[in-house]
Write an enzyme that holds these catalytic residues in place. Structure first.
Site, PDB file in Angstrom:
ATOM      1  N   SER A  23       0.863  -1.191   0.000  1.00  0.00           N
ATOM      2  CA  SER A  23       0.000   0.000   0.000  1.00  0.00           C
ATOM      3  C   SER A  23       0.891   1.229   0.000  1.00  0.00           C
ATOM      4  O   SER A  23       2.058   1.153   0.404  1.00  0.00           O
ATOM      5  CB  SER A  23      -0.858   0.000   1.265  1.00  0.00           C
ATOM      6  OG  SER A  23      -1.493   1.243   1.436  1.00  0.00           O
ATOM      7  N   TYR A  79      -2.982  -0.322  10.497  1.00  0.00           N
ATOM      8  CA  TYR A  79      -2.979  -0.720   9.077  1.00  0.00           C
ATOM      9  C   TYR A  79      -1.609  -0.418   8.458  1.00  0.00           C
ATOM     10  O   TYR A  79      -1.009  -1.268   7.788  1.00  0.00           O
ATOM     11  CB  TYR A  79      -4.080   0.036   8.327  1.00  0.00           C
ATOM     12  CG  TYR A  79      -4.164  -0.279   6.848  1.00  0.00           C
ATOM     13  CD1 TYR A  79      -4.880  -1.375   6.389  1.00  0.00           C
ATOM     14  CD2 TYR A  79      -3.532   0.527   5.899  1.00  0.00           C
ATOM     15  CE1 TYR A  79      -4.964  -1.666   5.027  1.00  0.00           C
ATOM     16  CE2 TYR A  79      -3.610   0.244   4.544  1.00  0.00           C
ATOM     17  CZ  TYR A  79      -4.330  -0.850   4.106  1.00  0.00           C
ATOM     18  OH  TYR A  79      -4.397  -1.144   2.764  1.00  0.00           O
TER      19      TYR A  79
HETATM   20  P1  NDP Z   1     -12.029  -5.469  -0.123  1.00  0.00           P
HETATM   21  O1  NDP Z   1     -12.463  -5.323   1.303  1.00  0.00           O
HETATM   22  O2  NDP Z   1     -12.879  -4.858  -1.196  1.00  0.00           O
HETATM   23  O3  NDP Z   1     -11.808  -7.023  -0.454  1.00  0.00           O
HETATM   24  C1  NDP Z   1     -11.115  -7.853   0.432  1.00  0.00           C
HETATM   25  C2  NDP Z   1     -11.119  -9.288  -0.102  1.00  0.00           C
HETATM   26  O4  NDP Z   1     -10.380 -10.122   0.813  1.00  0.00           O
HETATM   27  C3  NDP Z   1     -12.505  -9.881  -0.232  1.00  0.00           C
HETATM   28  O5  NDP Z   1     -12.531 -10.665  -1.402  1.00  0.00           O
HETATM   29  C4  NDP Z   1     -12.620 -10.792   1.009  1.00  0.00           C
HETATM   30  O6  NDP Z   1     -13.495 -11.867   0.713  1.00  0.00           O
HETATM   31  C5  NDP Z   1     -11.159 -11.243   1.150  1.00  0.00           C
HETATM   32  N1  NDP Z   1     -10.772 -11.666   2.499  1.00  0.00           N
HETATM   33  C6  NDP Z   1     -10.742 -10.893   3.625  1.00  0.00           C
HETATM   34  N2  NDP Z   1     -10.306 -11.627   4.664  1.00  0.00           N
HETATM   35  C7  NDP Z   1     -10.052 -12.885   4.182  1.00  0.00           C
HETATM   36  C8  NDP Z   1      -9.599 -14.087   4.781  1.00  0.00           C
HETATM   37  N3  NDP Z   1      -9.292 -14.153   6.080  1.00  0.00           N
HETATM   38  N4  NDP Z   1      -9.457 -15.195   4.006  1.00  0.00           N
HETATM   39  C9  NDP Z   1      -9.753 -15.145   2.682  1.00  0.00           C
HETATM   40  N5  NDP Z   1     -10.185 -14.020   2.063  1.00  0.00           N
HETATM   41  C10 NDP Z   1     -10.329 -12.909   2.812  1.00  0.00           C
HETATM   42  O7  NDP Z   1     -10.536  -4.886  -0.159  1.00  0.00           O
HETATM   43  P2  NDP Z   1      -9.722  -4.161  -1.346  1.00  0.00           P
HETATM   44  O8  NDP Z   1      -9.983  -4.839  -2.639  1.00  0.00           O
HETATM   45  O9  NDP Z   1      -9.901  -2.705  -1.252  1.00  0.00           O
HETATM   46  O10 NDP Z   1      -8.223  -4.457  -0.873  1.00  0.00           O
HETATM   47  C11 NDP Z   1      -7.484  -5.573  -1.326  1.00  0.00           C
HETATM   48  C12 NDP Z   1      -6.040  -5.419  -0.857  1.00  0.00           C
HETATM   49  O11 NDP Z   1      -5.493  -4.205  -1.363  1.00  0.00           O
HETATM   50  C13 NDP Z   1      -5.880  -5.354   0.660  1.00  0.00           C
HETATM   51  O12 NDP Z   1      -4.699  -6.023   1.039  1.00  0.00           O
HETATM   52  C14 NDP Z   1      -5.767  -3.864   0.926  1.00  0.00           C
HETATM   53  O13 NDP Z   1      -5.070  -3.590   2.120  1.00  0.00           O
HETATM   54  C15 NDP Z   1      -4.960  -3.439  -0.300  1.00  0.00           C
HETATM   55  N6  NDP Z   1      -5.047  -2.009  -0.591  1.00  0.00           N
HETATM   56  C16 NDP Z   1      -6.258  -1.421  -0.892  1.00  0.00           C
HETATM   57  C17 NDP Z   1      -6.302  -0.056  -1.190  1.00  0.00           C
HETATM   58  C18 NDP Z   1      -7.571   0.632  -1.550  1.00  0.00           C
HETATM   59  O14 NDP Z   1      -7.517   1.868  -1.733  1.00  0.00           O
HETATM   60  N7  NDP Z   1      -8.693  -0.046  -1.679  1.00  0.00           N
HETATM   61  C19 NDP Z   1      -5.073   0.761  -1.180  1.00  0.00           C
HETATM   62  C20 NDP Z   1      -3.878   0.037  -0.870  1.00  0.00           C
HETATM   63  C21 NDP Z   1      -3.889  -1.300  -0.599  1.00  0.00           C
HETATM   64  P3  NDP Z   1     -14.464 -12.580   1.802  1.00  0.00           P
HETATM   65  O15 NDP Z   1     -14.917 -11.489   2.767  1.00  0.00           O
HETATM   66  O16 NDP Z   1     -15.571 -13.156   0.975  1.00  0.00           O
HETATM   67  O17 NDP Z   1     -13.609 -13.624   2.464  1.00  0.00           O
END
Ligand code: NDP
Length: 253
Positions: A144, A157
């Site tokens: 990030s 975070y």
């Molecule tokens: P979302 O919250 O939109 O999606 C998160 C995903 O992770 C979902 O598919 C969820 O599916 C899955 N997930 C969460 N916990 C678990 C678990 N324990 N086991 C398996 N799957 C899991 O997040 P984003 O798409 O925004 O973020 C994705 C990544 O990018 C993260 O690492 C975030 O920190 C990083 N990021 C995001 C930014 C942003 O601006 N959005 C900026 C910088 C980094 P389900 O709940 O169905 O399990």
């Protein structure tokens, strides 16, 4: 004009953790469009099946919680048996918990650390055990812009993402000698469910647009090109690097 062969990843098998929505799903789509056999992961089987149905090519799902060691071991073994040896792993699963640090609860600290950092260790180690034996593999950890900079209310975070940056370098040190390249991709402010409260906060959104040289929020598709590069032979001599895809935000004051 055809793409340069250095960027050809057709026929590779790729696992993207946390790919039922958001950034993970967009990255999985990019890999599928590039001709990869893609394995989607998440904790909700129905949500994953719906996501898989919307992607082109050969797409599989693997339902397991990436914070749980035994589930990770079983999930990777089962996925390799069913789909094939993993060539590419994207450690994407992550979460955000926003609260002033003085009020941050112990349980929340452990939850965010488990979800954002320990998962990359657990899934990365399991995949790398197999990749190092085979002598090749690509691992991309989703870091990030908060691997570098922070704002009030998101210290835990940022601590997880800063640590993930160093885990990426450490994985490179340990697994590079066995032909496995490990790098990070650092998204800036991207519109997803995770950032919805910020997108809907007009004052914050205006700040993001003003603070970003590109003048806008990022879209999930903005991240695909960087991932395809890091997952391809074009990056065979790139190790332990974090590629920031943030519209220039981390470069300017
Ligand atoms: P979302 O919250 O939109 O999606 C998160 C995903 O992770 C979902 O598919 C969820 O599916 C899955 N997930 C969460 N916990 C678990 C678990 N324990 N086991 C398996 N799957 C899991 O997040 P984003 O798409 O925004 O973020 C994705 C990544 O990018 C993260 O690492 C975030 O920190 C990083 N990021 C995001 C930014 C942003 O601006 N959005 C900026 C910088 C980094 P389900 O709940 O169905 O399990």
């Amino acid at each position: 004009m055809t793409a340069h062969p250095l960027f050809d990843i057709g026929g590779r098998t790729a696992l993207v953790t946390g790919s039922s929505r958001g950034i993970g799903l967009a990255l999985a789509r990019g890999l599928a469009e590039a001709g990869c056999r893609v394995i989607l992961n998440g904790r909700d089987g129905d949500r994953l099946a719906k996501a898989a149905a919307g992607l082109p090519g050969e797409v599989h799902t693997a339902v397991f919680d990436v914070t749980d060691g035994p589930s990770v071991t079983a999930g990777i073994a089962e996925a390799e048996e069913r789909v094939g040896p993993l060539d590419i792993l994207v450690n994407n699963a992550g979460m955000q918990l926003r609260a002033p640090l003085l009020e941050f609860a112990d349980a929340d600290w452990h939850r965010i650390l488990d979800t954002n950092l320990t998962t990359a260790f657990l899934v990365g180690r399991e995949a790398a055990r197999r990749m190092t034996e085979r002598g090749h593999g690509k691992i991309v950890n989703i870091c990030s812009l908060q691997s570098e900079v922070v704002r009030p209310g998101i210290a835990p975070y940022a601590a997880t993402k800063g640590a993930l940056k160093m885990l990426t370098k450490g994985m490179c040190a340990d697994w590079g000698p066995y032909g496995v390249q490990v790098n990070g991709l650092g998204p800036g402010y991207i519109e997803t469910e995770l950032t919805r409260p910020l997108v809907e906060d007009e004052e914050f959104s205006t700040w993001v647009r003003g603070r970003t040289p590109a003048g806008r929020w990022g879209r999930t598709e903005d991240l695909v090109g960087g991932l395809l590069f890091l997952a391809s032979p074009a990056a065979d001599f790139v190790g332990g690097q974090i590629l920031y895809v943030d519209g220039g935000m981390t470069s300017v004051l």
